[in-house]
Design a protein around this motif. Structure first.
Motif, PDB file in Angstrom:
ATOM      1  N   ASP A  97      -0.357   3.123  -9.063  1.00  0.00           N
ATOM      2  CA  ASP A  97      -1.329   2.100  -9.443  1.00  0.00           C
ATOM      3  C   ASP A  97      -0.754   1.117 -10.450  1.00  0.00           C
ATOM      4  O   ASP A  97      -1.040  -0.078 -10.397  1.00  0.00           O
TER       5      ASP A  97
ATOM      6  N   TYR B 294      -4.941  -5.081  -9.333  1.00  0.00           N
ATOM      7  CA  TYR B 294      -5.490  -6.114  -8.458  1.00  0.00           C
ATOM      8  C   TYR B 294      -4.577  -7.345  -8.398  1.00  0.00           C
ATOM      9  O   TYR B 294      -4.983  -8.478  -8.606  1.00  0.00           O
TER      10      TYR B 294
ATOM     11  N   THR C  85      -1.967  -3.853  -5.763  1.00  0.00           N
ATOM     12  CA  THR C  85      -2.418  -2.770  -6.630  1.00  0.00           C
ATOM     13  C   THR C  85      -3.942  -2.701  -6.632  1.00  0.00           C
ATOM     14  O   THR C  85      -4.637  -3.674  -6.318  1.00  0.00           O
ATOM     15  N   LYS C  86      -4.463  -1.523  -7.016  1.00  0.00           N
ATOM     16  CA  LYS C  86      -5.910  -1.313  -7.017  1.00  0.00           C
ATOM     17  C   LYS C  86      -6.572  -2.058  -8.177  1.00  0.00           C
ATOM     18  O   LYS C  86      -5.954  -2.325  -9.200  1.00  0.00           O
TER      19      LYS C  86
END
Length: 1187
Positions: free
Chosen positions: A645, A699, A726-727
């Motif tokens: 992440d 993000y 990415t999250k």
């Protein structure tokens, strides 16, 4: 014993002999019949099958043919005979079948549309051309249409249709603006194969009024234009303003201007489509997708691979092209559109069809009577073409029978032919996609052998290379060929010579002993022919000193050497190439006999340098590489692993270091979601590393690239890595630059610098704005707003301190607790004027103002300072009141006093003071008046001397323009100037202030005077103005002098006077010449004597003033001197009223005024620049003194 070489056995050519294949095939391909022999017609030139003509030019339809006797020509049009004699516009070229249709004078091209075919005929047969389809080109105008403006949101997809008019041939499409500049295209915006303009997603910068589609018709060299299309893209801010005006707060802050989405195809539609293409054409497959972020297109071929050398990507990989397509390229092709949110694919099923193409085309056949032969016509295509035969242009089924002919499908077999069998056969291979037509004649001849190669031809060949001795021949029946060497007819051994079917003798490896004369003999049953061929063997050209590999630094010099040895009968030329091309046309490259020298080497000079030695027979070359130490090549093969992440591992392969070790790698990243196309610094690592662990933010759609650095600089960036999204997570930080300032007295405007897309950490970025009064007990008031940069709080008290904080949040949560910032609500104008204002006048031009500060609460804002307004309201000298524009001085901060400079003396001023905050000014203090004291006046405006008499001069003047007080009197000082430039005693007069004219009497006649004049007030004397004048001459004394010189009537005296006058004239001319050469006379010292006589030094012995030495004193005064005609001298001219002389003149006057001076050699000063020197004395005036 003589060896007779007949048809040779088959031999395999070695790799070294491979270049001979093309030459031999060309000679073997067909048996040419000499044009002096009877033969059927052969079409040699014709117009293309699909012939598009320019309707503005004459139509030329080509048809050329050869034959013996020369053929005659005829034409058909649309399958019927075309009688050209009946059409006055059509002419046929003499000795040719080419038609010219004269439509430039009259007629229309459309009249001559149709299918044309030419027939060339003689007594031996008839050959026909292809069907030539004549069509005039067309470039129609665009249909008029009214185009509405297109309005859409930021991020939406868009297709702008072109739909050009149908032309012949089809037009070339391109998009431009009103300035004829091509519209930029990219992965996001591109033009499709159909001419439409596709936007995967729109941006605010796509807004414009002039999207124009152009169609260029190359055949007629015309360009047609579509009506401009207007596009308006609503940006985020415009959308928020629209929503704010129409929706509630909750609806406004929750609204989004666009949304990210996975790809979908704009073209082609659906999941699958079909495409058909003809063999040999270019296969073009297209996929254009929309989505946000912009999708990337990939291509694969199912159950196969794309052909490497024939595959090309166009239009940012949205178009796949395969050139020279074959049946093997049929199959399923898949295009994949992918972005960070997903992928989609489309399958295009490709079928390759084929118009007919030759496998074996029929060839001309020459037979002697009684011989056998065959014509073969073999073609392929998809679908399989149908083969049909024609004889002299008519189907063979209806042609006259020939017992020597037998048709077997694609083959005609001839046996025991006779002269009547001569004819032209046509083979037609056709399918639904086209046709092939070939003419091949059968010519039955009985001819003895003839050698077509020129006699005694000389061949020169390099040793150890193949030698090809040509012996072109003809005969019917086909002759046999024999070769002999030497005058004695020595036999050629079969194991070292090769005889080709076209008669060529090949010596595979020619040696020095191969030199000599070779004889070619051709025989058939009708006779024999022979020809001598001469062969010389030359030494090969060799490079005995080759250029060597070199490594140099930029800016240095490099030299390559190339020494050549060659046959003494051949003259070589030495050529240098760089990377197999000519050397750059640059003065840094110098070539002499054996060397190439490159000076000031640059990075572009690196490469392969080749020395090429050329002779008429051979060429040799040698190469060397020049390596220029340079920045590294970009790294490649970037790969992402260990994807987490908040981190990822990047690895790469270094590029070439270009002979300078790599010291470090620089890694940059791109956020394709928020800032596509912008690259940011990520990290630097050692030059020994090829991996790096990278920290990531939530993000973000990452792409990475790597640059290598050595001592010379940084490489170009590598290709971007694959993307990694990415999250999302809550924001890590809050907005910066938070401020609270009111724009109105009853509001508080809270502003901040928003987070950028990279810092948002997730979708749905918003801000929680909180505020409360600093000095109150109120709770925090909060409001959540959309991704904007300000919020306005209404209904606040005036200029009250507030505590403010702004916190970021997104769909994943809140950022950390923000810092508290102090702000103030809006300001209002101050309420109180400064008090106790008083003025201290320092002098006539300066005053000091003092005031008391106002209470802080009455300022109602941030104190900016105090502002003084002052103006001159009355002139004390005239007592006449007039309004003058007010002047303003601002004093920053909390100062309570200030100076007013630049005041006018003897004036009445009024002022007031106001306090200033950011909103504006408060009320003015009561007006405070003050007066400035008197000052000294300026110089009188003018001074002129009028009415000069024998003993008087009259002075007239104008008062000072700035009296600066009440004038009390004028002071006039004057003194005479004698012939030796000395100043006489100074006379001082006081003149009442109300006078503007004064006459001086009892002056000396014919005497020059200098005057000094100034005004006075109670404050003192002002600036002076000066002038000079001269009294007139006593005419009585001049008459007496005239009577006393009766001696002048004597001849000897007249002669003496003429001699003296001539001498004076010569001296004056010499002085004038020397003066024009730039000499400057020594008058500077005397100019100082013209200053104010009050400050001149006094002579100690007699109390008189020092010697007068003005520039003008070096020449006698005369009528019409530099003083203006009206005797007026302005102030600025008063100090320069006398004219310099050259080397100086000690002039004297007699009592009667006659000139008796002589020139004397004074000290010479530096030459003057420009026109500083003055006139020389006038010879005329000098002569006038002798009466």
């Amino acid at each position: 014993m003589q060896l007779k070489i007949m048809m040779p056995k088959k031999k395999h050519l070695s790799a070294g002999r491979a270049p001979l294949i093309l030459f031999l095939c060309q000679m073997i391909s067909a048996l040419e019949v000499p044009l002096d022999l009877v033969q059927p017609p052969t079409i040699t030139q014709q117009s293309p099958k699909d012939y598009i003509i320019d309707p503005r030019e004459n139509i030329v339809i080509q048809c050329e043919a050869k034959g013996k006797p020369p053929p005659s020509f005829s034409w058909t049009r649309n399958g019927t005979h075309f009688d050209i004699d009946k059409d006055p516009l059509v002419t046929m070229k003499s000795g040719s079948g080419t038609l010219t249709v004269n439509i430039m004078s009259e007629g229309k091209a459309e009249t001559y549309e149709g299918v044309y075919q030419c027939t060339a005929r003689n007594e031996r047969g008839a050959a026909i051309s292809n069907n030539i389809v004549i069509r005039p080109s067309r470039s129609p105008l665009w249909t008029k249409e009214k185009l509405e403006r297109i309005t859409l949101r930021n991020g939406q997809s868009l297709v702008l249709p072109c739909r050009p008019p149908v032309g012949l041939p089809p037009p070339i499409i391109f998009w431009m603006d009103n300035s004829f500049q091509r519209l930029p295209q990219s992965e996001r915006v591109s033009q499709g194969l159909n001419g439409d303009l596709y936007f995967s997603n729109v941006l605010p910068e796509d807004t414009r009024e002039d999207y124009i589609c152009y169609a260029r018709f190359n055949h007629t060299q015309t360009i047609q234009q579509k009506q401009p299309i207007s596009v308006k893209v609503i940006s985020v801010d415009e959308l928020n303003d629209t929503i704010a005006a129409n929706l509630s707060d909750t609806e406004f802050y929750g609204a989004k201007s666009h949304r990210e989405r996975p790809p979908t195809f704009l073209t082609p539609e659906g999941n699958a489509s079909r495409k058909e293409e003809l063999r040999g054409n270019v296969l073009s497959l297209e996929c254009i997708a929309e989505g946000l972020p912009t999708p990337i297109i990939y291509w694969i071929k199912e159950d196969g691979t794309l052909p490497i050398n024939r595959t090309f990507y166009r239009n940012f990989k949205k178009t796949l092209q395969i050139v020279q397509v074959t049946e093997a390229d049929s199959g399923n092709y898949q295009c994949i559109a992918k972005n960070a949110l997903g992928a989609i694919h489309h399958v295009i099923s490709v079928t390759v069809k084929a118009a007919p193409y030759w496998i074996i085309a029929p060839q001309n056949l020459v037979l002697s009577p009684g011989e056998d032969g065959t014509l073969i016509c073999r073609a392929n295509g998809n679908p399989k073409p149908r083969i049909s035969w024609l004889l002299n242009g008519i189907p063979i089924e209806i042609a006259p029978d020939d017992p020597s002919r037998k048709i077997d499908g694609d083959t005609i077999i001839f046996s025991n032919v006779q002269e009547r069998s001569s004819a032209v056969y046509q083979c037609n291979a056709s399918n639904e996609y086209g046709y092939l037509l070939a003419n091949a004649f059968v010519n039955v001849l009985a001819e003895p052998p003839r050698i077509l190669t020129s006699a005694d031809t000389l061949y020169q060949v390099i040793a150890n290379r193949p030698a090809l001795l040509d012996c072109a021949f003809f005969g019917s029946p086909l002759p046999t060929i024999e070769w002999f060497k030497g005058a004695k007819g020595s036999a050629l051994r079969e194991d070292i010579y090769v005889l080709h079917e076209n008669g060529t003798l090949e010596i595979p490896v020619a040696q020095k002993d191969s030199t000599g004369t070779y004889t070619c003999v051709a025989r058939n049953k009708l006779g024999m022919a022979k020809n001598d061929i001469h062969l010389e063997i030359k030494d090969p050209t060799r490079i005995i000193k080759q250029p060597e590999y070199a490594v140099v630094q930029r800016g240095s010099t490099v030299s390559f050497e190339c020494i050549v040895k060659h046959d003494h009968t051949l003259i070589p030329t030495i050529t240098w190439l760089k990377d197999h091309r000519e050397l750059p046309s640059d003065g840094r490259f110098t070539v002499d006999k054996d060397h190439l020298v490159v000076t000031d080497v640059s990075d572009d000079d690196g490469g392969t340098y080749t020395c090429v030695a050329n002779t008429t027979l051979d060429n040799v070359s040698a190469s060397a590489v020049l390596s220029v130490v340079d920045v590294p090549n970009p790294p490649f093969d970037l790969e992402l692993t260990d994807q987490l992440d908040r981190s990822v591992q990047l690895s790469w392969t270094p590029g070439d270091d270009n002979n300078s070790p790599i010291t470090k790698f620089i890694i940059e990243y791109e956020d394709a979601m928020h800032e596509p196309g912008l690259w940011h610094h990520q990290i630097e690592v050692s030059g020994a590393q090829t991996t790096a662990q990278l920290k990531l933010s939530p993000y973000v759609n990452y792409s990475f690239r790597v640059m290598a650095v050595n001592s010379l600089g940084r490489s170009l960036p590598s290709e971007a890595s694959e993307q990694y999204l990415t999250k999302a997570a809550e924001p890590d930080k809050n907005p910066t630059a938070v401020e609270g300032l009111g724009s109105e007295p009853d509001n508080l405007v809270i502003t901040w610098k928003p987070l950028n897309g990279f810092e948002s950490n997730g979708p749905g970025l918003q801000y929680k704005v909180s505020w409360r009064q600093k000095d109150g007990d109120d709770e925090w008031t909060s409001m959540v707003v959309a991704d904007v940069s300000k919020y306005i709080v209404s209904g606040t008290p005036t200029f009250v301190p507030y505590l403010i904080k702004v916190q970021a949040l997104n769909d994943a949560g809140f950022a950390p607790e923000p810092a508290v910032v102090l702000g103030h609500s809006g300001e209002d104008l101050p309420m109180v004027a400064p008090g106790n204002v008083h003025v201290n006048v320092v002098n006539s031009t300066l005053a000091e103002v003092h005031w008391d500060p106002v209470p802080l609460k009455s300022i109602r804002g941030h104190l900016q300072g105090y502002r003084i307004y002052y103006w001159k309201a009355q002139s004390s000298s005239t007592r006449h009141r007039r309004h003058i524009e007010k002047k303003i001085l601002t004093f920053q901060g909390s100062k309570t006093h200030g100076m007013l400079p630049g005041l006018e003396p003897f004036s009445h001023y009024t002022l007031n003071v106001r306090v200033v905050n950011r909103k504006g000014e408060g009320p003015a203090s009561p007006d405070r008046a003050f007066n400035t004291p008197e000052g000294v006046p300026s110089a009188p405006s003018s001074l002129k001397i009028v009415n000069p008499t024998l003993d008087s001069l009259t002075l007239e003047w104008e008062p000072p323009s700035h009296p600066n007080g009440i004038l009390t009197e004028y002071t006039l000082k004057y003194q005479p100037i004698n012939s030796t430039h000395e100043l006489g005693p100074l006379v001082d007069l006081k003149i009442p202030a109300n006078k503007t004219r004064w006459t001086l009497k009892n002056l000396n006649f014919s005497t020059r005077y200098k005057f000094y004049f100034y005004a006075q007030t109670a404050a003192g004397s002002g600036s002076q103005i000066t002038e000079e004048a001269i009294t007139t001459v006593d005419e009585g004394k001049m008459a007496m002098a005239s009577r006393q010189v009766d001696i002048a009537t004597q001849g000897w005296f007249i002669g003496l006077m003429c001699a003296v006058a001539l001498l004076i004239l010569i001296l004056l001319i010499v002085c004038f010449i020397r003066r024009n050469k730039g000499g400057k006379y020594p008058v500077k010292e005397k100019e100082d004597a013209h200053a104010d006589p009050e400050i001149q030094p006094m002579k100690e012995d007699d109390g008189t003033f020092g010697e007068y030495s003005d520039a003008e004193d070096h020449k006698p005064l005369k009528k019409g001197s530099r003083t203006p005609s009206d005797r007026t001298v302005k102030k600025e001219d008063s100090d320069d009223s006398l004219v310099d002389y050259g080397e100086g003149v000690n002039g004297q006057f007699n009592e009667d005024g006659s000139f008796i001076g002589q020139y004397s050699g004074k000290k010479e000063k530096e030459p003057a620049e420009g026109n500083e020197s003055s006139e020389a004395p006038s010879p005329v005036n000098a002569m006038n003194s002798f009466v």
